[in-house]
Design a protein around this motif. Structure first.
Motif, PDB file in Angstrom:
ATOM      1  N   SER A   1      48.029 -19.879  -6.904  1.00 31.14           N
ATOM      2  CA  SER A   1      47.884 -21.292  -6.556  1.00 31.14           C
ATOM      3  C   SER A   1      46.689 -21.432  -5.623  1.00 31.14           C
ATOM      4  O   SER A   1      46.099 -20.439  -5.194  1.00 31.14           O
ATOM      5  N   ALA A   2      46.352 -22.658  -5.290  1.00 32.19           N
ATOM      6  CA  ALA A   2      45.247 -22.908  -4.360  1.00 32.19           C
ATOM      7  C   ALA A   2      45.548 -22.351  -2.978  1.00 32.19           C
ATOM      8  O   ALA A   2      44.638 -22.098  -2.190  1.00 32.19           O
ATOM      9  N   GLU A   3      46.821 -22.147  -2.675  1.00 28.80           N
ATOM     10  CA  GLU A   3      47.209 -21.592  -1.371  1.00 28.80           C
ATOM     11  C   GLU A   3      47.354 -20.073  -1.392  1.00 28.80           C
ATOM     12  O   GLU A   3      47.665 -19.465  -0.376  1.00 28.80           O
ATOM     13  N   GLY A   4      47.162 -19.467  -2.540  1.00 25.94           N
ATOM     14  CA  GLY A   4      47.302 -18.020  -2.660  1.00 25.94           C
ATOM     15  C   GLY A   4      48.375 -17.670  -3.667  1.00 25.94           C
ATOM     16  O   GLY A   4      48.911 -18.540  -4.355  1.00 25.94           O
ATOM     17  N   TYR A   5      48.704 -16.397  -3.754  1.00 22.92           N
ATOM     18  CA  TYR A   5      49.768 -15.957  -4.651  1.00 22.92           C
ATOM     19  C   TYR A   5      51.111 -16.268  -4.010  1.00 22.92           C
ATOM     20  O   TYR A   5      51.324 -16.014  -2.824  1.00 22.92           O
ATOM     21  N   GLN A   6      52.023 -16.798  -4.821  1.00 25.56           N
ATOM     22  CA  GLN A   6      53.322 -17.229  -4.311  1.00 25.56           C
ATOM     23  C   GLN A   6      54.388 -16.137  -4.393  1.00 25.56           C
ATOM     24  O   GLN A   6      55.461 -16.288  -3.816  1.00 25.56           O
ATOM     25  N   ALA A   7      54.112 -15.049  -5.118  1.00 22.39           N
ATOM     26  CA  ALA A   7      55.105 -13.983  -5.271  1.00 22.39           C
ATOM     27  C   ALA A   7      54.410 -12.628  -5.180  1.00 22.39           C
ATOM     28  O   ALA A   7      53.261 -12.482  -5.589  1.00 22.39           O
ATOM     29  N   ARG A   8      55.151 -11.674  -4.616  1.00 23.95           N
ATOM     30  CA  ARG A   8      54.619 -10.312  -4.502  1.00 23.95           C
ATOM     31  C   ARG A   8      55.758  -9.309  -4.437  1.00 23.95           C
ATOM     32  O   ARG A   8      56.859  -9.641  -4.024  1.00 23.95           O
ATOM     33  N   CYS A   9      55.442  -8.083  -4.853  1.00 30.81           N
ATOM     34  CA  CYS A   9      56.410  -6.990  -4.782  1.00 30.81           C
ATOM     35  C   CYS A   9      55.619  -5.700  -4.564  1.00 30.81           C
ATOM     36  O   CYS A   9      54.556  -5.515  -5.177  1.00 30.81           O
ATOM     37  N   SER A  10      56.121  -4.838  -3.697  1.00 29.81           N
ATOM     38  CA  SER A  10      55.462  -3.563  -3.408  1.00 29.81           C
ATOM     39  C   SER A  10      56.423  -2.408  -3.618  1.00 29.81           C
ATOM     40  O   SER A  10      57.619  -2.533  -3.348  1.00 29.81           O
ATOM     41  N   LYS A  11      55.883  -1.302  -4.094  1.00 32.67           N
ATOM     42  CA  LYS A  11      56.652  -0.067  -4.265  1.00 32.67           C
ATOM     43  C   LYS A  11      55.759   1.116  -3.886  1.00 32.67           C
ATOM     44  O   LYS A  11      54.554   1.091  -4.140  1.00 32.67           O
ATOM     45  N   PRO A  12      56.353   2.164  -3.313  1.00 34.15           N
ATOM     46  CA  PRO A  12      55.562   3.369  -3.055  1.00 34.15           C
ATOM     47  C   PRO A  12      55.202   4.060  -4.365  1.00 34.15           C
ATOM     48  O   PRO A  12      55.933   3.942  -5.363  1.00 34.15           O
ATOM     49  N   PHE A  13      54.086   4.770  -4.358  1.00 39.85           N
ATOM     50  CA  PHE A  13      53.710   5.538  -5.534  1.00 39.85           C
ATOM     51  C   PHE A  13      54.861   6.481  -5.903  1.00 39.85           C
ATOM     52  O   PHE A  13      55.505   7.067  -5.037  1.00 39.85           O
ATOM     53  N   GLY A  14      55.077   6.612  -7.196  1.00 38.94           N
ATOM     54  CA  GLY A  14      56.165   7.443  -7.696  1.00 38.94           C
ATOM     55  C   GLY A  14      57.300   6.614  -8.246  1.00 38.94           C
ATOM     56  O   GLY A  14      58.143   7.114  -8.989  1.00 38.94           O
ATOM     57  N   GLU A  15      57.330   5.310  -7.901  1.00 38.50           N
ATOM     58  CA  GLU A  15      58.372   4.412  -8.402  1.00 38.50           C
ATOM     59  C   GLU A  15      57.806   3.503  -9.483  1.00 38.50           C
ATOM     60  O   GLU A  15      56.598   3.410  -9.667  1.00 38.50           O
ATOM     61  N   LYS A  16      58.704   2.795 -10.161  1.00 36.73           N
ATOM     62  CA  LYS A  16      58.286   1.827 -11.176  1.00 36.73           C
ATOM     63  C   LYS A  16      58.163   0.450 -10.542  1.00 36.73           C
ATOM     64  O   LYS A  16      58.966   0.065  -9.697  1.00 36.73           O
ATOM     65  N   LEU A  17      57.128  -0.267 -10.965  1.00 37.33           N
ATOM     66  CA  LEU A  17      56.840  -1.603 -10.445  1.00 37.33           C
ATOM     67  C   LEU A  17      56.803  -2.567 -11.621  1.00 37.33           C
ATOM     68  O   LEU A  17      56.083  -2.340 -12.591  1.00 37.33           O
TER      69      LEU A  17
ATOM     70  N   ALA B   1      51.797   0.529  -4.293  1.00 32.59           N
ATOM     71  CA  ALA B   1      51.354  -0.442  -5.302  1.00 32.59           C
ATOM     72  C   ALA B   1      51.960  -1.800  -4.982  1.00 32.59           C
ATOM     73  O   ALA B   1      53.163  -1.899  -4.720  1.00 32.59           O
ATOM     74  N   THR B   2      51.115  -2.835  -4.992  1.00 32.28           N
ATOM     75  CA  THR B   2      51.575  -4.206  -4.746  1.00 32.28           C
ATOM     76  C   THR B   2      51.098  -5.084  -5.884  1.00 32.28           C
ATOM     77  O   THR B   2      49.910  -5.088  -6.215  1.00 32.28           O
ATOM     78  N   VAL B   3      52.031  -5.813  -6.489  1.00 34.52           N
ATOM     79  CA  VAL B   3      51.673  -6.763  -7.533  1.00 34.52           C
ATOM     80  C   VAL B   3      51.858  -8.166  -6.968  1.00 34.52           C
ATOM     81  O   VAL B   3      52.840  -8.447  -6.285  1.00 34.52           O
ATOM     82  N   LEU B   4      50.876  -9.032  -7.237  1.00 33.16           N
ATOM     83  CA  LEU B   4      50.927 -10.431  -6.817  1.00 33.16           C
ATOM     84  C   LEU B   4      50.839 -11.304  -8.059  1.00 33.16           C
ATOM     85  O   LEU B   4      50.071 -11.000  -8.973  1.00 33.16           O
ATOM     86  N   TRP B   5      51.609 -12.404  -8.084  1.00 35.13           N
ATOM     87  CA  TRP B   5      51.579 -13.313  -9.226  1.00 35.13           C
ATOM     88  C   TRP B   5      51.925 -14.720  -8.765  1.00 35.13           C
ATOM     89  O   TRP B   5      52.129 -14.955  -7.581  1.00 35.13           O
ATOM     90  N   GLU B   6      51.962 -15.647  -9.700  1.00 40.03           N
ATOM     91  CA  GLU B   6      52.118 -17.080  -9.432  1.00 40.03           C
ATOM     92  C   GLU B   6      50.976 -17.584  -8.539  1.00 40.03           C
ATOM     93  O   GLU B   6      51.173 -17.986  -7.398  1.00 40.03           O
TER      94      GLU B   6
END
Length: 199
Positions: free
Chosen positions: A162-178, A155-160
């Protein structure tokens, strides 16, 4: 499997406009078991998801529902969100959207009314979910984009955005909390997102 819808032969060399593609999409008789979107100037049909994706979508919706921004709803289903500036039209697997956006008789909903989208990848959609949709959702200002990579079980969450794309991201394998950032500010437990044993 991805199918490209055939377009009528045109006498000019001009590609069809985005509005022409939307009108073609309205008239298209989509094959049973497929959904249609507009991606990179083409109408693209891809097969509906595998059965266990429904359980994953329910788990996401159930966990996010208590944290929705006021006046928004979370749902999944065949709704088409239009991004005219990018000349794209997507049917996200899961969407959180301002309720005002659905108060229309049109089947073309405003992509800028989205506060969250999630895509569950398949072999047919994975490349677009990881590239084209990332760019389009960010440029449209969608605050949070969740990619559930069903092939990599990540699972990957992207946020922030902008016109250049998402400025922040975080990934975790399934089974973990995101952690899902503002405006949701909650943790998504991805336990139960794994592919079940073969039938």
């Amino acid at each position: 499997m991805t199918l490209m819808a055939e377009r009528p032969t045109m006498s000019s060399t001009e590609p069809p406009s985005f509005e022409d593609l939307l009108n073609d999409l309205d008239r298209l008789d989509v094959l049973d078991g497929y959904k249609a979107e507009i991606i990179r100037g083409n109408i693209v049909m891809s097969p509906w998801s595998q059965g266990y994706y429904l359980d994953v979508m329910d788990l996401v919706c159930d966990q996010l529902r208590p944290h929705l921004p006021e006046g928004h709803r979370i749902t999944y289903g065949p709704f088409l969100y239009v991004f005219p500036g990018a000349e794209r039209a997507y049917g996200p697997d899961i969407q959180v959207v301002d309720r005002q956006a659905s108060r229309t008789t049109s089947n073309r909903l405003d992509g800028e009314a989205l506060s969250f989208v999630a895509e569950l990848t398949s072999s047919a959609t994975r490349d677009d979910d990881l590239t084209d949709k990332v760019e389009t959702y960010a440029k449209a200002g969608v605050p949070v984009y969740l990619i559930l990579d069903m092939q990599e079980e990540k699972a990957t969450v992207l946020w922030e955005p902008s016109a250049e794309g998402y400025q922040a991201r975080c990934s975790k394998p399934f089974g973990e909390k995101l952690d899902i950032p503002a405006p949701f500010n909650c943790a998504l437990d991805t336990t139960g997102f794994h592919r079940p044993a073969q039938d």
